[in-house]
Design an enzyme around this catalytic site. Sequence first.
Site, PDB file in Angstrom:
ATOM      1  CB  SER A  19      35.242 -15.196 116.486  1.00 54.86           C
ATOM      2  OG  SER A  19      36.500 -15.382 116.471  1.00 54.86           O
ATOM      3  CE  LYS A  20      33.039 -11.605 123.202  1.00 52.41           C
ATOM      4  NZ  LYS A  20      32.506 -11.822 124.451  1.00 52.41           N
ATOM      5  NE  ARG A  21      37.444 -18.935 118.314  1.00 52.27           N
ATOM      6  CZ  ARG A  21      36.100 -19.176 118.185  1.00 52.27           C
ATOM      7  NH1 ARG A  21      35.546 -19.043 119.640  1.00 52.27           N
ATOM      8  NH2 ARG A  21      35.287 -19.251 117.420  1.00 52.27           N
TER       9      ARG A  21
END
Length: 491
Positions: free
Chosen positions: A258-260
């Site tokens: 994910s982007k995180r």
Amino acid sequence: MTDVRVRFCPSPTGNPHVGMIRTALFNWAYARHTGGTFVFRIEDTDSARDSEQSYLDLLDAMRWLGLDWDEGPEVGGPYGPYRQSQRLERYDDVADRLRAAGYAYPCYCTPAELAQRREAALAAGRTPGYDGQCRELTADQRASFEAEGRSPALRFRMPGTDFTWDDLVRGEMHVGADHVPDYVLVRGNGEPLYTLVNPVDDALMDITHVLRGEDLLSSTPRQLALYDALRAVGVTERPTPAFGHLPYVMGEGNRKLSKRDPESSLNMYRESGYLPEGLTNYLALLGWSIGDDREFFGKDEMAQHFEVSRVNPNPARFDLKKCRAINGDWIRFLPADEIGRRLVPYLAAAGLVADPPTEDQQRIIDDVMPLIHERMDTLDQAAPMIGFLFVPDDRLVIDPVDAAKILTDGSVEVLTTARDVLAALTDWTTPEIERALRTALVEGLGLKPKLAFGPVRLAVTGRRISPPLFESLELLGRESSLARIDACARG
């Protein structure tokens, strides 16, 4: 296959991530392989999340990666503009046509009402999704809702049929009608959604093949139905594109990246000194193979061999160690002077050189590159490795952790002995430096090389790990070398 037209259409909503870049790479490679057209389109209709800086970052990222586009921002093309925020009138026109022809209808349901009905469906064991509440409203019912101040969304009327298509990556796919309820095309505030603008632009831009992430697989039946409607209302005469859904990229814990996740950030790789050649090489391996168990190749060679049929539908795991190793292979593959040129921004960021470097600084970079070319996996490793060559003698910082490991009770004798034999040299060259130190420290003091040379290395470079010691002393020069050894011996 020169009529192939593919697109990469990110939203400018933050730092580009590696999953997005892999999608761009696969589309670029397919266009180049087929002699087709690579369209770069910006999907920026979400005014609450899109930003101009993210848009500029996307363009910069594509240029850095070397993924040149045939149509799009800064290039133009026959289907422009290529920013959706500049195409709103087109979407309004299409929405009006769909509404007038009965393919879409106003929906007055509030988010709270939708959530309540969804929970009721789940509790009753029914498939959740829009239940058609506003499908057949009368004029009086619509007027009543509008009198309450409700602004209707525009919802697409699904045909109620099953959908089957031949996915370029996954083969035949089948989705039942009950899994594809009516969906929103335009928000109540008039803002068009991805569900409308993405397929409309694909149709208007004559896109023939859509290669995108597996997370968008569920939207394909919706778009198949919308394409039929777009043809029916005269928006396009083009056939529906062929769809191929690329596998998920998995991170730690076997979950979708994910982007995180730090390793998903393109900026992290750029700041850490990854090469675009190394990063695109590794990303190409996430779901595709060039064959013959080869793992080292450039993007142009990838394009020569790229076949969508060879994309593996199974999830691909992102291995940061492997990515770093491949990047190191590229550093060693490219000429030393080219890597030296690419090192400059990292050395400048560390305050070691100007950008561009002065003549003296460039000379040092050129001289030291053969010593470190084989020792790096990322470009940011260079600054701590060779920083000692650029700092004044009185500003050299000796790493305290390394000092605790290297400097012992006998280190002063090692340093003073080294200083004396080096000061006596008349020929300050690597062979003479090595001969003098080996004779004095290994043979004269009876020390093992590690104990003999460790204190000298620490004194002149400030670190336990550095380029080869004897070559480093030659590059640093007699005066600085002796001064640093003296300073370390004095403590």
